[in-house]
Design an enzyme around this catalytic site. Structure first.
Site, PDB file in Angstrom:
ATOM      1  N   LYS A 115      -0.628   2.091 -10.190  1.00 57.85           N
ATOM      2  CA  LYS A 115      -1.699   1.469 -10.973  1.00 57.85           C
ATOM      3  C   LYS A 115      -1.602   1.835 -12.451  1.00 57.85           C
ATOM      4  CE  LYS A 115      -5.136   0.167  -7.636  1.00 57.85           C
ATOM      5  NZ  LYS A 115      -6.535   0.244  -7.210  1.00 57.85           N
ATOM      6  N   LYS A 197       4.161  -5.401  -1.300  1.00 55.52           N
ATOM      7  CA  LYS A 197       2.993  -5.490  -0.422  1.00 55.52           C
ATOM      8  C   LYS A 197       2.137  -6.700  -0.797  1.00 55.52           C
ATOM      9  CE  LYS A 197      -0.642  -3.109  -1.157  1.00 55.52           C
ATOM     10  NZ  LYS A 197      -1.723  -2.166  -1.426  1.00 55.52           N
ATOM     11  N   LYS A 200      -4.333  -8.083  -3.312  1.00 52.01           N
ATOM     12  CA  LYS A 200      -5.323  -8.994  -3.884  1.00 52.01           C
ATOM     13  C   LYS A 200      -5.122  -9.179  -5.386  1.00 52.01           C
ATOM     14  CE  LYS A 200      -8.389  -5.174  -3.040  1.00 52.01           C
ATOM     15  NZ  LYS A 200      -9.117  -4.651  -1.928  1.00 52.01           N
TER      16      LYS A 200
HETATM   17  P1  TYM Z   1      -7.817  -1.506  -0.579  1.00 47.96           P
HETATM   18  O1  TYM Z   1      -9.093  -2.086  -1.060  1.00 47.96           O
HETATM   19  O2  TYM Z   1      -6.621  -1.633  -1.440  1.00 47.96           O
HETATM   20  O3  TYM Z   1      -7.408  -2.114   0.816  1.00 47.96           O
HETATM   21  C1  TYM Z   1      -8.316  -2.170   1.894  1.00 47.96           C
HETATM   22  C2  TYM Z   1      -7.653  -1.865   3.221  1.00 47.96           C
HETATM   23  O4  TYM Z   1      -6.671  -2.843   3.545  1.00 47.96           O
HETATM   24  C3  TYM Z   1      -5.410  -2.250   3.742  1.00 47.96           C
HETATM   25  N1  TYM Z   1      -4.407  -3.162   3.158  1.00 47.96           N
HETATM   26  C4  TYM Z   1      -3.330  -3.602   3.813  1.00 47.96           C
HETATM   27  N2  TYM Z   1      -2.884  -3.386   5.064  1.00 47.96           N
HETATM   28  C5  TYM Z   1      -1.736  -3.998   5.433  1.00 47.96           C
HETATM   29  N3  TYM Z   1      -1.017  -4.800   4.602  1.00 47.96           N
HETATM   30  C6  TYM Z   1      -1.430  -5.039   3.343  1.00 47.96           C
HETATM   31  N4  TYM Z   1      -0.725  -5.814   2.541  1.00 47.96           N
HETATM   32  C7  TYM Z   1      -2.636  -4.432   2.898  1.00 47.96           C
HETATM   33  N5  TYM Z   1      -3.331  -4.459   1.726  1.00 47.96           N
HETATM   34  C8  TYM Z   1      -4.411  -3.667   1.909  1.00 47.96           C
HETATM   35  C9  TYM Z   1      -5.465  -0.929   3.000  1.00 47.96           C
HETATM   36  O5  TYM Z   1      -4.547  -0.009   3.517  1.00 47.96           O
HETATM   37  C10 TYM Z   1      -6.894  -0.518   3.234  1.00 47.96           C
HETATM   38  O6  TYM Z   1      -7.050   0.068   4.503  1.00 47.96           O
HETATM   39  N6  TYM Z   1      -8.516   3.348  -1.453  1.00 47.96           N
HETATM   40  C11 TYM Z   1      -8.827   2.252  -0.535  1.00 47.96           C
HETATM   41  C12 TYM Z   1     -10.311   1.992  -0.408  1.00 47.96           C
HETATM   42  C13 TYM Z   1     -11.121   3.177  -0.004  1.00 47.96           C
HETATM   43  C14 TYM Z   1     -11.149   3.784   1.281  1.00 47.96           C
HETATM   44  C15 TYM Z   1     -12.072   4.847   1.178  1.00 47.96           C
HETATM   45  C16 TYM Z   1     -10.469   3.515   2.458  1.00 47.96           C
HETATM   46  C17 TYM Z   1     -11.992   3.877  -0.791  1.00 47.96           C
HETATM   47  N7  TYM Z   1     -12.558   4.856  -0.087  1.00 47.96           N
HETATM   48  C18 TYM Z   1     -12.318   5.698   2.277  1.00 47.96           C
HETATM   49  C19 TYM Z   1     -10.731   4.354   3.571  1.00 47.96           C
HETATM   50  C20 TYM Z   1     -11.640   5.406   3.451  1.00 47.96           C
HETATM   51  C21 TYM Z   1      -8.131   1.009  -1.055  1.00 47.96           C
HETATM   52  O7  TYM Z   1      -7.780   0.901  -2.195  1.00 47.96           O
HETATM   53  O8  TYM Z   1      -8.053   0.016  -0.161  1.00 47.96           O
END
Ligand code: TYM
Length: 335
Positions: A115, A197, A200
């Site tokens: 990032k 990957k 979004k």
């Molecule tokens: P975020 O918002 O980027 O993504 C949300 C969830 O979706 C999964 N994910 C994917 N899995 C498979 N293939 C993909 N291309 C893909 N893109 C996203 C991510 O692994 C995630 O599970 N830091 C976290 C948000 C967060 C969080 C937490 C998660 C904040 N606090 C506490 C768990 C527990 C994040 O950026 O996810």
């Protein structure tokens, strides 16, 4: 005697619309696990502002994300669905954990490195300490399990390290959480550049599929999906040689429940064109009921407001139990 139900926490940033990646890597498992655990599923808007957001868009996406959580099958009666910024304990514990997280640990986080490379003009302190806020999210609820995609494994491991450090000083304050990463769908790749990957924040609109996307747009993206430049033109599970085909096979497997072996058999003797169309159609059918239900829910804002208010109340109650312990342990005067 009834054993206490184990606890799950997970969250998604409303920094973009929900993608097929988040659905297959995370939400699908949230739904599956929700019958056997006490679940806290959060919209982590405080994490989202580590990258500059348009305020009106952020607000719209948070509400739409809640509607999509429910539409995916998360019953708000059985699961605590809430917005992170509505429960101040996240920020309070986040700060405290900052003081138990090492500079070196945060510097090693892959997401921080990625990032900061993408947002070179805004490498703010929040982006750096993002993982200790995430640790606070998880530890506040004494979570046992954190269902996430592969990319979040490193953050959950750091959360365990922080919890262990804290417990080492003060005794057993926090439950040590385990990541739950699915066998299939943990890392869905971009349809146009299968070495990246699906994200979004993808700049190439054809690479990413969104839960709320129209069927014709989904089908168009799958028809144009990059397969591989081999001459074989045959659907075969070989992730290292054929990453584009392997990605489409993963998506098809998640959408239909078929194994890789069954998928190979279904497409024996057929080319990539047929395959891509079939994968696209399976995703359209998977997402159609979710989109329709979410669109309906979005017409009833009062209902959504009642869900997130109720969720925040329940979450705050659970969080306050942990905060009382933490205040006492670190030596804060009881409020
Ligand atoms: P975020 O918002 O980027 O993504 C949300 C969830 O979706 C999964 N994910 C994917 N899995 C498979 N293939 C993909 N291309 C893909 N893109 C996203 C991510 O692994 C995630 O599970 N830091 C976290 C948000 C967060 C969080 C937490 C998660 C904040 N606090 C506490 C768990 C527990 C994040 O950026 O996810």
């Amino acid at each position: 005697m009834d054993e206490k139900r184990k606890i799950i926490f997970s969250g998604i940033q409303p920094s973009g619309d929900l993608t097929l990646g988040s659905y297959m890597g995370a939400i699908r498992n949230w739904v599956e696990l929700s019958d056997s655990y006490d679940c806290y599923y959060c919209i982590v808007d405080m994490h989202a502002i580590t990258v500059r957001q348009d305020p009106a868009e952020l607000r719209r996406r948070a509400l739409s994300q809640l509607a999509q959580y429910i539409a995916c099958g998360l019953d708000p009666q059985k699961n605590t669905l809430f917005i992170q910024s509505h429960v101040p304990a996240h920020a309070q514990l986040g700060w405290i954990l900052d003081c138990y997280t090492m500079f070196g640990e945060l510097s090693r986080m892959t997401q921080f490195k990625d990032k900061s490379a993408k947002n070179a003009e805004n490498i703010n302190a929040g982006l750096f300490t993002y993982p200790s806020l995430m640790a606070a999210d998880i530890l506040l609820y004494q979570s046992d399990l954190v269902p996430v995609g592969e990319d979040q494994k490193q953050h959950v491991e750091l959360c365990r390290d922080i919890a262990q450090r804290f417990n080492g000083i003060y005794g057993d304050v926090f439950t040590l959480p385990e990541p739950f990463i699915p066998k299939t769908g943990a890392r869905i790749m971009s349809l146009t550049t299968p070495e990246n990957k699906m994200s979004k924040s993808d700049k190439d609109p054809g690479g990413c599929i969104y839960i709320m996307q129209k069927p014709e747009d989904i089908l168009r993206s799958f028809k144009r999906a990059k397969t591989d430049s081999d001459t074989e033109n045959c659907v075969r599970w070989a992730p290292a040689e054929k990453p584009g085909v392997a990605n489409l096979m993963q998506i098809y497997s998640c959408a239909t429940g078929l194994t890789m072996y069954e998928i190979e058999a279904e497409f024996a003797g057929k080319g990539y064109g047929d395959f891509k169309l079939k994968v696209g159609e399976s995703v359209v059918e998977l997402l159609r009921p979710i989109r329709e239900r979410a669109e309906d829910l979005m017409k009833n804002k009062d209902y959504l407001i009642s869900v997130y208010r109720d969720g925040a109340e329940r979450a705050a109650r659970a969080a306050s139990r942990t905060m009382r312990k933490v205040y006492k342990k670190v030596g804060f005067v009881e409020p």
